[in-house]
Design a protein around this motif. Structure first.
Motif, PDB file in Angstrom:
ATOM      1  N   ASN A  10       0.814  -1.216   0.000  1.00  0.00           N
ATOM      2  CA  ASN A  10       0.000   0.000   0.000  1.00  0.00           C
ATOM      3  C   ASN A  10       0.846   1.264   0.000  1.00  0.00           C
ATOM      4  OD1 ASN A  10      -2.241  -1.695   2.025  1.00  0.00           O
ATOM      5  ND2 ASN A  10      -2.892  -0.750   0.138  1.00  0.00           N
ATOM      6  N   PHE A  11       0.383   2.224  -0.772  1.00  0.00           N
ATOM      7  CA  PHE A  11       0.931   3.574  -0.769  1.00  0.00           C
ATOM      8  C   PHE A  11      -0.251   4.529  -0.817  1.00  0.00           C
ATOM      9  CE2 PHE A  11       4.402   0.987  -2.277  1.00  0.00           C
ATOM     10  CZ  PHE A  11       5.470   1.479  -1.544  1.00  0.00           C
ATOM     11  N   GLY A  12      -0.068   5.749  -0.361  1.00  0.00           N
ATOM     12  CA  GLY A  12      -1.154   6.703  -0.245  1.00  0.00           C
ATOM     13  C   GLY A  12      -1.503   7.401  -1.541  1.00  0.00           C
ATOM     14  N   ALA A  13      -2.162   8.526  -1.397  1.00  0.00           N
ATOM     15  CA  ALA A  13      -2.581   9.339  -2.540  1.00  0.00           C
ATOM     16  C   ALA A  13      -1.429  10.229  -3.009  1.00  0.00           C
ATOM     17  CB  ALA A  13      -3.776  10.197  -2.145  1.00  0.00           C
ATOM     18  N   ASN A  14      -1.540  10.667  -4.249  1.00  0.00           N
ATOM     19  CA  ASN A  14      -0.613  11.640  -4.842  1.00  0.00           C
ATOM     20  C   ASN A  14       0.846  11.181  -4.809  1.00  0.00           C
ATOM     21  OD1 ASN A  14      -2.710  13.596  -5.394  1.00  0.00           O
ATOM     22  ND2 ASN A  14      -2.770  13.901  -3.174  1.00  0.00           N
ATOM     23  N   ILE A  15       1.063   9.904  -5.071  1.00  0.00           N
ATOM     24  CA  ILE A  15       2.437   9.392  -5.180  1.00  0.00           C
ATOM     25  C   ILE A  15       2.987   9.891  -6.515  1.00  0.00           C
ATOM     26  CG2 ILE A  15       3.867   7.324  -5.424  1.00  0.00           C
ATOM     27  CD1 ILE A  15       2.805   7.727  -2.582  1.00  0.00           C
ATOM     28  N   ILE A  55       1.892  -6.502  -6.158  1.00  0.00           N
ATOM     29  CA  ILE A  55       1.003  -5.484  -6.718  1.00  0.00           C
ATOM     30  C   ILE A  55       0.986  -4.275  -5.793  1.00  0.00           C
ATOM     31  CG2 ILE A  55      -1.410  -4.973  -7.321  1.00  0.00           C
ATOM     32  CD1 ILE A  55      -1.693  -8.041  -7.907  1.00  0.00           C
ATOM     33  N   ILE A  56       1.088  -3.090  -6.378  1.00  0.00           N
ATOM     34  CA  ILE A  56       0.960  -1.857  -5.607  1.00  0.00           C
ATOM     35  C   ILE A  56      -0.495  -1.408  -5.644  1.00  0.00           C
ATOM     36  CG2 ILE A  56       1.502   0.616  -5.563  1.00  0.00           C
ATOM     37  CD1 ILE A  56       4.356  -0.108  -6.375  1.00  0.00           C
ATOM     38  N   VAL A  57      -1.042  -1.109  -4.469  1.00  0.00           N
ATOM     39  CA  VAL A  57      -2.377  -0.547  -4.340  1.00  0.00           C
ATOM     40  C   VAL A  57      -2.204   0.809  -3.671  1.00  0.00           C
ATOM     41  CG1 VAL A  57      -4.660  -0.796  -3.304  1.00  0.00           C
ATOM     42  CG2 VAL A  57      -3.492  -2.803  -4.236  1.00  0.00           C
ATOM     43  N   ALA A  58      -2.721   1.849  -4.311  1.00  0.00           N
ATOM     44  CA  ALA A  58      -2.466   3.205  -3.832  1.00  0.00           C
ATOM     45  C   ALA A  58      -3.736   4.040  -3.832  1.00  0.00           C
ATOM     46  CB  ALA A  58      -1.402   3.855  -4.712  1.00  0.00           C
TER      47      ALA A  58
END
Length: 167
Positions: A10-15, A55-58
């Motif tokens: 997981n990564f946040g918003a506006n990466i 898989i990256i989920v952001a």
């Protein structure tokens, strides 16, 4: 390539693209070099923890910032199988498909937690969280964009088309 299954990071918003691959590493466009530093500014240990097929989920607006193609190249070379987010920056969206990196728009992406396993069914437009058994419908990818992904990116697609000629 009709189904992608992998562990979630997981990564946040506006990466932005500088977080995906920092400018200090852009002295090379070698995919293997870039892969060593992917997402390093978000998590310094991420390149070591990432396994091929993860898989990256952001959050929303993934890939904002500069228009560099290095960002999707680095993700793909590092072994990221796909990125799932509610929205992508317009130029990143196009660059991802041009480089053959599968990306999927899913408004509920942040319901999927780090460490869970998901499966992305391209044929049926569904993402299944194998950990919770919850299923989501993702925003359909246009057929031509699916062809780019299947070919491994725009260059590979163009080569294949040129090879067909006017047969």
């Amino acid at each position: 390539m009709n189904k992608i299954t992998g562990k979630v990071w997981n990564f946040g918003a506006n990466i932005d693209t500088d977080v995906i691959i920092a400018a200090r590493y852009l002295n090379s466009s070698d995919p293997e070099h870039l892969a060593k530093y992917v997402m390093e500014d978000a998590d310094p240990d991420f390149p070591k923890k990432l396994q091929r097929g993860d898989i990256i989920v952001a959050g929303e607006n993934f890939g904002c910032g500069s228009s560099r193609e290095h960002a999707p190249i680095a993700l793909k070379a590092a072994g990221v199988a796909a990125v799932v987010a509610p929205s992508f920056a317009r130029i990143f969206y196009r660059n991802a498909f041009n480089m053959g990196l599968p990306i999927f728009e899913l408004p509920e992406s942040l319901e999927i937690k780090e460490g869970e396993e998901i499966s992305i069914d391209l044929d049926n437009g569904k993402i299944t969280n194998n950990t919770t058994n919850k299923t989501y419908d993702f925003i359909a990818i246009p057929p031509f964009m699916q062809e780019l992904i299947a070919a491994g990116g725009l260059i590979n697609y163009a080569k294949a088309e040129m090879g067909r000629g006017d047969k």
